[in-house]
Scaffold this motif. Sequence first.
Motif, PDB file in Angstrom:
ATOM      1  N   ALA A  30       0.644  -1.310  -0.170  1.00 54.86           N
ATOM      2  CA  ALA A  30       0.294  -0.087   0.124  1.00 54.86           C
ATOM      3  C   ALA A  30       0.781   0.880   0.151  1.00 54.86           C
ATOM      4  CB  ALA A  30      -0.644   0.163   1.484  1.00 54.86           C
ATOM      5  N   ARG A  31       2.409   1.150   0.079  1.00 48.89           N
ATOM      6  CA  ARG A  31       2.949   2.404  -0.137  1.00 48.89           C
ATOM      7  C   ARG A  31       3.341   3.218  -0.988  1.00 48.89           C
ATOM      8  NH1 ARG A  31       8.423   0.210   1.673  1.00 48.89           N
ATOM      9  NH2 ARG A  31       7.566   0.036   3.948  1.00 48.89           N
ATOM     10  N   PRO A  32       2.650   4.399  -1.255  1.00 49.34           N
ATOM     11  CA  PRO A  32       1.958   4.675  -1.832  1.00 49.34           C
ATOM     12  C   PRO A  32       3.301   5.029  -2.999  1.00 49.34           C
ATOM     13  CG  PRO A  32       2.501   6.690  -0.304  1.00 49.34           C
ATOM     14  CD  PRO A  32       2.100   5.035   0.287  1.00 49.34           C
ATOM     15  N   THR A  33       3.343   5.265  -4.557  1.00 51.32           N
ATOM     16  CA  THR A  33       4.929   5.184  -5.648  1.00 51.32           C
ATOM     17  C   THR A  33       5.244   6.687  -5.347  1.00 51.32           C
ATOM     18  OG1 THR A  33       3.986   3.414  -6.788  1.00 51.32           O
ATOM     19  CG2 THR A  33       5.379   4.975  -8.099  1.00 51.32           C
ATOM     20  N   PRO A  34       6.489   6.852  -5.370  1.00 51.06           N
ATOM     21  CA  PRO A  34       6.853   8.135  -5.498  1.00 51.06           C
ATOM     22  C   PRO A  34       6.665   8.508  -6.513  1.00 51.06           C
ATOM     23  CG  PRO A  34       8.962   6.698  -5.052  1.00 51.06           C
ATOM     24  CD  PRO A  34       7.549   6.019  -5.368  1.00 51.06           C
ATOM     25  N   PRO A  35       6.086  10.280  -6.749  1.00 49.75           N
ATOM     26  CA  PRO A  35       5.504  10.961  -7.776  1.00 49.75           C
ATOM     27  C   PRO A  35       6.573  11.015  -9.032  1.00 49.75           C
ATOM     28  CG  PRO A  35       5.616  12.678  -5.675  1.00 49.75           C
ATOM     29  CD  PRO A  35       6.072  11.243  -5.067  1.00 49.75           C
ATOM     30  N   ALA A  36       5.770  10.807 -10.088  1.00 48.00           N
ATOM     31  CA  ALA A  36       7.009  10.940 -11.190  1.00 48.00           C
ATOM     32  C   ALA A  36       7.773  12.655 -11.490  1.00 48.00           C
ATOM     33  CB  ALA A  36       5.976  11.377 -12.772  1.00 48.00           C
ATOM     34  N   PRO A  37       8.253  12.723 -11.477  1.00 46.92           N
ATOM     35  CA  PRO A  37       9.160  14.545 -11.424  1.00 46.92           C
ATOM     36  C   PRO A  37       8.244  15.543 -12.206  1.00 46.92           C
ATOM     37  CG  PRO A  37      10.847  12.722 -12.382  1.00 46.92           C
ATOM     38  CD  PRO A  37       9.271  12.163 -12.343  1.00 46.92           C
ATOM     39  N   ALA A  38       7.868  16.448 -12.001  1.00 47.13           N
ATOM     40  CA  ALA A  38       7.383  17.891 -12.045  1.00 47.13           C
ATOM     41  C   ALA A  38       7.448  18.237 -14.049  1.00 47.13           C
ATOM     42  CB  ALA A  38       7.000  18.677 -11.746  1.00 47.13           C
ATOM     43  N   LEU A  39       6.881  18.358 -14.433  1.00 49.49           N
ATOM     44  CA  LEU A  39       6.892  19.048 -16.152  1.00 49.49           C
ATOM     45  C   LEU A  39       7.375  19.995 -16.130  1.00 49.49           C
ATOM     46  CD1 LEU A  39       6.452  15.985 -18.374  1.00 49.49           C
ATOM     47  CD2 LEU A  39       8.235  16.624 -17.817  1.00 49.49           C
ATOM     48  N   ALA A  40       8.271  21.140 -16.053  1.00 52.11           N
ATOM     49  CA  ALA A  40       8.820  22.329 -16.539  1.00 52.11           C
ATOM     50  C   ALA A  40       7.773  22.498 -17.789  1.00 52.11           C
ATOM     51  CB  ALA A  40       9.850  22.650 -16.589  1.00 52.11           C
ATOM     52  N   ALA A  41       6.301  23.381 -18.417  1.00 53.77           N
ATOM     53  CA  ALA A  41       6.400  24.154 -18.906  1.00 53.77           C
ATOM     54  C   ALA A  41       6.452  23.674 -20.842  1.00 53.77           C
ATOM     55  CB  ALA A  41       5.880  25.957 -19.821  1.00 53.77           C
ATOM     56  N   ASP A  42       8.086  23.584 -20.374  1.00 59.77           N
ATOM     57  CA  ASP A  42       8.683  23.433 -22.375  1.00 59.77           C
ATOM     58  C   ASP A  42       8.800  21.446 -21.960  1.00 59.77           C
ATOM     59  OD1 ASP A  42      10.769  22.688 -19.850  1.00 59.77           O
ATOM     60  OD2 ASP A  42      12.362  24.385 -20.059  1.00 59.77           O
ATOM     61  N   GLY A  43       7.884  20.783 -20.867  1.00 60.10           N
ATOM     62  CA  GLY A  43       8.010  19.925 -20.972  1.00 60.10           C
ATOM     63  C   GLY A  43       9.892  18.857 -20.738  1.00 60.10           C
ATOM     64  N   VAL A  44       9.862  19.443 -19.492  1.00 62.98           N
ATOM     65  CA  VAL A  44      11.348  18.929 -19.668  1.00 62.98           C
ATOM     66  C   VAL A  44      11.531  18.811 -17.550  1.00 62.98           C
ATOM     67  CG1 VAL A  44      13.906  20.067 -18.754  1.00 62.98           C
ATOM     68  CG2 VAL A  44      13.031  20.386 -20.919  1.00 62.98           C
TER      69      VAL A  44
END
Length: 287
Positions: A30-44
């Motif tokens: 049940a341990r949550p999966t670490p969130p995916a990295p945030a994407l900047a407005a340029d998709g990076v």
Amino acid sequence: MPSASAPAPARWRRALVPVLLGAALAACSARPTPPAPALAADGVPESRPGWAIGYLPDAAVPDSLALLPPPPSGEAAALDQARMQAALALHGTPRFAQAAVDAELQFPQAAPLFACALGVEIDLQHTPATWRLLRRSLADASRSTRKAKDHYKRPRPFLANHAPTCTPQDEARLAHSGSYPSGHTAIGTLWSLVLAQAAPGHSDALLARGRAFGESRVVCNVHWTSDVVEGRFMGMATFARLQAEPAFQADLAAARRELAAARAAGRVPQRDCAAEAAVLQVAANPG
């Protein structure tokens, strides 16, 4: 007559084992999966706003502390001092102004730094994969220099000679950042190699621009010559390691295609490349 069965506490313990084990396994699942990295407005992908995530996992980043010798001392350090005295003569000249331009690593300002050498304007709209290559590889090259920087804590030249730098707004931060090796030089060297890989027909111009980019750090009075020399080495080490990264290779292939298309469409650099070339002929001779 005493019972032959195990005492009650022992039975309870045996009965509790599968219950507790099941609860532990359930908690793990049940341990949550670490969130995916945030994407900047340029998709990076970014670790925080403005800070791109590189292609290399932590364990794959070249280790500058293991790869580089200690900063120079004795006669070699004296040579650094002599070369810096020559560079100080460039203060107030167009070459000094160019060093300030080369110091800017934030995007979008940094995107066109190698455009003249490449012969193509780099922007998010028309060359997004090339933009992504530059932003993400910057993070990898920068990380490659940190261990030696943090270990040796070599003082910056302007702290010794008290002369101006080309970026006075950065001096308070740089005063607490190790000078050896040069992170900017590692980044510029890596960029020159990556772009030459994407556009091999312009490799000479790109590699020369990478060299001048490192020289700008001496002209700026924020790095010694030996910092620049070893920064180049770390840029090359990072470039070599990136070849094994699938995400890097995918962006590189996309950059090749889009740069060829941009060149065919006549998307030339939006700056005075002849003037830039003339200015960059003036070198600080960092060896």
